[in-house]
Scaffold this active site. Sequence first.
Site, PDB file in Angstrom:
ATOM      1  N   ASN A 140     -20.793  -5.286  28.422  1.00 58.81           N
ATOM      2  CA  ASN A 140     -20.662  -6.675  28.872  1.00 58.81           C
ATOM      3  C   ASN A 140     -19.976  -7.578  27.847  1.00 58.81           C
ATOM      4  O   ASN A 140     -19.878  -8.793  28.038  1.00 58.81           O
ATOM      5  CB  ASN A 140     -22.026  -7.257  29.253  1.00 58.81           C
ATOM      6  CG  ASN A 140     -23.013  -7.201  28.084  1.00 58.81           C
ATOM      7  OD1 ASN A 140     -22.616  -6.920  26.948  1.00 58.81           O
ATOM      8  ND2 ASN A 140     -24.282  -7.470  28.362  1.00 58.81           N
ATOM      9  N   ARG A 144     -23.377  -7.527  21.445  1.00 62.47           N
ATOM     10  CA  ARG A 144     -24.693  -6.922  21.179  1.00 62.47           C
ATOM     11  C   ARG A 144     -24.859  -5.708  22.096  1.00 62.47           C
ATOM     12  O   ARG A 144     -24.185  -5.583  23.105  1.00 62.47           O
ATOM     13  CB  ARG A 144     -25.809  -7.927  21.435  1.00 62.47           C
ATOM     14  CG  ARG A 144     -25.592  -9.241  20.705  1.00 62.47           C
ATOM     15  CD  ARG A 144     -26.815 -10.159  20.738  1.00 62.47           C
ATOM     16  NE  ARG A 144     -27.392 -10.320  22.051  1.00 62.47           N
ATOM     17  CZ  ARG A 144     -28.631 -10.769  22.274  1.00 62.47           C
ATOM     18  NH1 ARG A 144     -29.400 -11.078  21.238  1.00 62.47           N
ATOM     19  NH2 ARG A 144     -29.103 -10.916  23.488  1.00 62.47           N
ATOM     20  N   GLU A 149     -27.259   0.521  26.879  1.00 63.35           N
ATOM     21  CA  GLU A 149     -25.902   0.736  26.375  1.00 63.35           C
ATOM     22  C   GLU A 149     -25.893   1.788  25.271  1.00 63.35           C
ATOM     23  O   GLU A 149     -24.950   2.586  25.163  1.00 63.35           O
ATOM     24  CB  GLU A 149     -25.319  -0.584  25.870  1.00 63.35           C
ATOM     25  CG  GLU A 149     -24.979  -1.562  26.988  1.00 63.35           C
ATOM     26  CD  GLU A 149     -24.522  -2.913  26.474  1.00 63.35           C
ATOM     27  OE1 GLU A 149     -23.584  -3.484  27.058  1.00 63.35           O
ATOM     28  OE2 GLU A 149     -25.113  -3.405  25.477  1.00 63.35           O
ATOM     29  N   SER A 176     -34.019  -7.700  13.932  1.00 61.54           N
ATOM     30  CA  SER A 176     -34.283  -9.029  14.495  1.00 61.54           C
ATOM     31  C   SER A 176     -35.311  -8.987  15.624  1.00 61.54           C
ATOM     32  O   SER A 176     -35.721 -10.041  16.127  1.00 61.54           O
ATOM     33  CB  SER A 176     -32.980  -9.631  15.030  1.00 61.54           C
ATOM     34  OG  SER A 176     -32.452  -8.797  16.058  1.00 61.54           O
ATOM     35  N   SER A 178     -34.949  -8.294  18.658  1.00 59.70           N
ATOM     36  CA  SER A 178     -34.427  -9.003  19.823  1.00 59.70           C
ATOM     37  C   SER A 178     -34.245  -8.086  21.029  1.00 59.70           C
ATOM     38  O   SER A 178     -33.904  -8.542  22.118  1.00 59.70           O
ATOM     39  CB  SER A 178     -33.072  -9.630  19.477  1.00 59.70           C
ATOM     40  OG  SER A 178     -32.129  -8.610  19.152  1.00 59.70           O
ATOM     41  N   GLU A 185     -26.716  -4.210  12.626  1.00 57.97           N
ATOM     42  CA  GLU A 185     -27.847  -3.373  13.048  1.00 57.97           C
ATOM     43  C   GLU A 185     -27.345  -2.072  13.670  1.00 57.97           C
ATOM     44  O   GLU A 185     -27.939  -1.002  13.488  1.00 57.97           O
ATOM     45  CB  GLU A 185     -28.701  -4.142  14.057  1.00 57.97           C
ATOM     46  CG  GLU A 185     -29.431  -5.325  13.429  1.00 57.97           C
ATOM     47  CD  GLU A 185     -30.137  -6.185  14.458  1.00 57.97           C
ATOM     48  OE1 GLU A 185     -31.187  -6.753  14.117  1.00 57.97           O
ATOM     49  OE2 GLU A 185     -29.635  -6.288  15.595  1.00 57.97           O
ATOM     50  N   HIS A 296      13.047  28.555  17.175  1.00 59.54           N
ATOM     51  CA  HIS A 296      13.904  29.236  18.148  1.00 59.54           C
ATOM     52  C   HIS A 296      14.333  28.240  19.231  1.00 59.54           C
ATOM     53  O   HIS A 296      13.528  27.418  19.685  1.00 59.54           O
ATOM     54  CB  HIS A 296      13.131  30.389  18.799  1.00 59.54           C
ATOM     55  CG  HIS A 296      13.827  31.013  19.972  1.00 59.54           C
ATOM     56  ND1 HIS A 296      13.395  30.845  21.270  1.00 59.54           N
ATOM     57  CD2 HIS A 296      14.930  31.804  20.046  1.00 59.54           C
ATOM     58  CE1 HIS A 296      14.197  31.511  22.090  1.00 59.54           C
ATOM     59  NE2 HIS A 296      15.130  32.109  21.369  1.00 59.54           N
ATOM     60  N   ASN A 297      15.599  28.305  19.637  1.00 55.12           N
ATOM     61  CA  ASN A 297      16.108  27.381  20.665  1.00 55.12           C
ATOM     62  C   ASN A 297      15.587  25.965  20.426  1.00 55.12           C
ATOM     63  O   ASN A 297      14.978  25.337  21.305  1.00 55.12           O
ATOM     64  CB  ASN A 297      15.735  27.866  22.064  1.00 55.12           C
ATOM     65  CG  ASN A 297      16.560  29.083  22.486  1.00 55.12           C
ATOM     66  OD1 ASN A 297      17.409  29.565  21.729  1.00 55.12           O
ATOM     67  ND2 ASN A 297      16.319  29.587  23.682  1.00 55.12           N
ATOM     68  N   GLU A 326      18.024  26.309  15.412  1.00 54.83           N
ATOM     69  CA  GLU A 326      19.004  27.069  16.196  1.00 54.83           C
ATOM     70  C   GLU A 326      19.806  26.133  17.094  1.00 54.83           C
ATOM     71  O   GLU A 326      19.269  25.174  17.656  1.00 54.83           O
ATOM     72  CB  GLU A 326      18.298  28.123  17.048  1.00 54.83           C
ATOM     73  CG  GLU A 326      19.265  29.026  17.787  1.00 54.83           C
ATOM     74  CD  GLU A 326      18.577  30.139  18.562  1.00 54.83           C
ATOM     75  OE1 GLU A 326      19.307  31.021  19.054  1.00 54.83           O
ATOM     76  OE2 GLU A 326      17.340  30.125  18.685  1.00 54.83           O
ATOM     77  N   ASP A 328      22.559  26.585  20.303  1.00 59.41           N
ATOM     78  CA  ASP A 328      23.317  27.402  21.259  1.00 59.41           C
ATOM     79  C   ASP A 328      24.505  26.584  21.754  1.00 59.41           C
ATOM     80  O   ASP A 328      24.313  25.576  22.440  1.00 59.41           O
ATOM     81  CB  ASP A 328      22.441  27.784  22.454  1.00 59.41           C
ATOM     82  CG  ASP A 328      21.557  28.987  22.150  1.00 59.41           C
ATOM     83  OD1 ASP A 328      21.487  29.369  20.982  1.00 59.41           O
ATOM     84  OD2 ASP A 328      20.929  29.516  23.082  1.00 59.41           O
ATOM     85  N   HIS A 341      20.671  26.042  26.921  1.00 60.20           N
ATOM     86  CA  HIS A 341      20.380  27.457  27.102  1.00 60.20           C
ATOM     87  C   HIS A 341      21.285  27.976  28.213  1.00 60.20           C
ATOM     88  O   HIS A 341      21.027  27.722  29.386  1.00 60.20           O
ATOM     89  CB  HIS A 341      18.898  27.658  27.441  1.00 60.20           C
ATOM     90  CG  HIS A 341      18.421  29.048  27.205  1.00 60.20           C
ATOM     91  ND1 HIS A 341      17.306  29.572  27.797  1.00 60.20           N
ATOM     92  CD2 HIS A 341      18.914  30.035  26.416  1.00 60.20           C
ATOM     93  CE1 HIS A 341      17.130  30.818  27.393  1.00 60.20           C
ATOM     94  NE2 HIS A 341      18.096  31.116  26.549  1.00 60.20           N
ATOM     95  N   GLU A 375      24.414  30.017  17.614  1.00 57.46           N
ATOM     96  CA  GLU A 375      24.698  30.938  18.718  1.00 57.46           C
ATOM     97  C   GLU A 375      25.991  30.451  19.361  1.00 57.46           C
ATOM     98  O   GLU A 375      25.998  29.474  20.111  1.00 57.46           O
ATOM     99  CB  GLU A 375      23.546  30.928  19.718  1.00 57.46           C
ATOM    100  CG  GLU A 375      22.368  31.786  19.325  1.00 57.46           C
ATOM    101  CD  GLU A 375      22.717  33.263  19.400  1.00 57.46           C
ATOM    102  OE1 GLU A 375      23.144  33.728  20.466  1.00 57.46           O
ATOM    103  OE2 GLU A 375      22.584  33.939  18.375  1.00 57.46           O
ATOM    104  N   ASN A 684     -25.670  21.534  24.538  1.00 61.52           N
ATOM    105  CA  ASN A 684     -25.627  20.068  24.671  1.00 61.52           C
ATOM    106  C   ASN A 684     -25.649  19.310  23.346  1.00 61.52           C
ATOM    107  O   ASN A 684     -26.425  18.375  23.176  1.00 61.52           O
ATOM    108  CB  ASN A 684     -26.805  19.583  25.532  1.00 61.52           C
ATOM    109  CG  ASN A 684     -26.649  19.996  26.979  1.00 61.52           C
ATOM    110  OD1 ASN A 684     -25.519  20.167  27.454  1.00 61.52           O
ATOM    111  ND2 ASN A 684     -27.744  20.181  27.669  1.00 61.52           N
ATOM    112  N   ASP A 715     -18.594  28.254  28.182  1.00 58.85           N
ATOM    113  CA  ASP A 715     -18.768  28.167  29.629  1.00 58.85           C
ATOM    114  C   ASP A 715     -19.108  29.554  30.147  1.00 58.85           C
ATOM    115  O   ASP A 715     -18.300  30.473  30.010  1.00 58.85           O
ATOM    116  CB  ASP A 715     -17.491  27.641  30.288  1.00 58.85           C
ATOM    117  CG  ASP A 715     -17.706  27.248  31.748  1.00 58.85           C
ATOM    118  OD1 ASP A 715     -18.461  27.962  32.441  1.00 58.85           O
ATOM    119  OD2 ASP A 715     -17.131  26.241  32.185  1.00 58.85           O
TER     120      ASP A 715
END
Length: 768
Positions: A140, A144, A149, A176, A178, A185, A296-297, A326, A328, A341, A375, A684, A715
Amino acid sequence: MGDEDLQAMKAGAMLRKVKSRSWKKQRHFRLQEDGQTIWYKSRWAGTGHSTFSVADVDVVREGHQSEILLSIADEFPADLCFTLVFCGRRSNLDLVAESASEAQVWIRGVRKLIQNTKSMNDKERLDQWIWDWFQKADKNKDGRMNFKEVRTLLKMMNVDMNEEYALRLFTMADNSESGCLENEEFVQFYKMLTEREDVWRVFQDYSRDGQILTLAELEDFLKQEQQEGERSLEHAQELIDRYEPSENAKKHGAMSIDGFQMYLVSPEGAILDPQLLALHQDMSQPLSHYFICSSHNTYLMDDQLRGQSSQEAYIQALKRGCRCVEVDCWDGPNGEPVVYHGHTFTSKILFRDVITTLAEYAFKVSEFPVILSLENHCSMEQQRVMAQLLDTILGDTLLRAPLDRLVPQELPSPQDLKGKVLLKAKKIGGVEESETLTDEVTDEVSDEDEADPKSLNKHCVLTCQLIMICRGLINSHQAGDICSLTCNVLSLQKSKFSRELSDLVVYCKSVHFHSFEYSRQHSKCYEMSSFSESKARKLAKDTGAEFVRHNSRQLSRVYPSGMRTDSSNYNPQELWNVGCQIVALNFQTAGPEMDLNDGLFSQNGCCGYVLKPDFMRNDDSFDPERPQDRNGYTSLRLSIQVISGQQLPKVNHKEGSIVDPLVRVEIYGVFQDQAKQETSYIDNNGFNPLWNETLNFIVHVPELALVRFVVEDYDKSSRNDFMGQFTVPFTCIQPGYRHIHLLSKDGTAIPLSSLFVNIKISELTTEV
């Protein structure tokens, strides 16, 4: 952040994002309040938007400094245009402002932010990281953070924490009372969250009173655990002076837990010895005695069939320390040679522009020589144009004659050739005869094609495959199956080579490889051959010791199979094992192969040259298949205790998703050293997982070995997801308690993401 430019960036501006001559769309850009994130969106995108971090931007180019912006130069003047160049392989962002003054605001502003980011010390970087998280979690935007949150934040940070424990930490930080945490904090909450019990235990092992390490205790730790020698006492004092935040502890020559932790996460506490990161090797040996970072290339940004050709690809490769690129070359319109190429749908760029880019960027990262692997498929007329362009654009950086005008008996050194571009191509005759030869020579094949009969008709094969794929007659897997048939029925056109181009070839004359015996008896030191990956592998397997001996005198270049149309890569380690210097890879493709390349060339100042082990530089018979036969052979035991991980990246960015990380350690080297082991996975917890598992390896040729640490999200039903990696040459490893700072798939740093390990290296006794 009171700077006028930065304030204007926060207010935002409409900038044109340009992707091509026909794609130019307005986007609203603004700098977010954190001063580190740039946000942008289309006016039609609703709530959709994009962001990027300034930390990911490498440099800002001003004016028409990209191919895309050059293509619209007639529409938008240079003073409106600028380019953001990102780290890694991410595409550039080309932008056009409404006015020259607005362009300058963004150019100056982003440059200031880049400088601020690069000049941050570790504490400032951590503070910025904490502030970023605070901003993300403060939904928001009231400055704070309530407990709800905070719970959301923990999920974002890869933490699945017991709610009762999280509430206890929250309450302890809420000074505080609060019910909300304000900025300071929240910092306290973060510090409690990130207390390192693993580091605390190591600290306790050496601290008599459990509160500080005295100078003598720190010296003992450095000797016993970090395996430092005589200068442990001197180094202990340096570490206290450098990392201890408490002035009182400094005054008494002691280190607190905070200072100890700061040391362990610093470059001095990293796995890669910082002294070996700097340029430290002997650079005065013949070129054949070095591994050379090679592409390469180089012109391709993507695949080999339809990918974009770009000057940016050369810039990116050279920025990564590449020293062999390289080109060509084919006949182009209006007498201008082009680079692409051949016989594919890859886009074309001018040879002139490639050489101009090389002239500008060749020596920005490394001062050691660049080899331009040519090349050549051009007509005699356009070859003469190429020679003229090389001569006029490269000027004195182009090597045109042997050093001191002497016929070489061995190749010169990188030190001798500093700041020089060497042309690798066919040559009429030899260095000795160049004054008395005819103006042209006929040859049947190009440099790459002549290396392997199976690739003789590579370009014709690719054309056939392209047509058949596009017509739906075959898929990409079937494409490879028709290669041998096509090669047998297509014939070659003879090519001629111009004297003007030939005369620019000095130390890298391309020749056909007959046999190692033939090379030993007839080849000159400046003659070199190219090998396809399959031919090089076969030679390495069948005649490894001879290949090593050959590569102690002459240069060898290895390139990927023509069937790798997706720009995939082969394992370069197999060819480094036999001393091949120029092992060319597709730099545009991230993966384990490029990780190995980046790992090998991360040492020695990232200069693109790494000195080969001494047993590969002389006539000693080293056979990578039988390493135990070499003089002075000693195998080593590598013991890696994987202790913990810190702030590992999320793979799935859904709010409730948390990773299950595991660590795999892979050894690359000679065949007997190839090995991999992994830890169990932790459920986790990507924020501070604890493994405390030890992996053991035996390494027979440590001088050639690379160690790759990979973190994956486990997994059970599908392939694990990559999270981060780090690859280090075995000989650059610092033993002891070390942090491994993880890199992304692109090779860029993942902020604050690391592994904590304890490494022991010892000689393997005969009883084992």
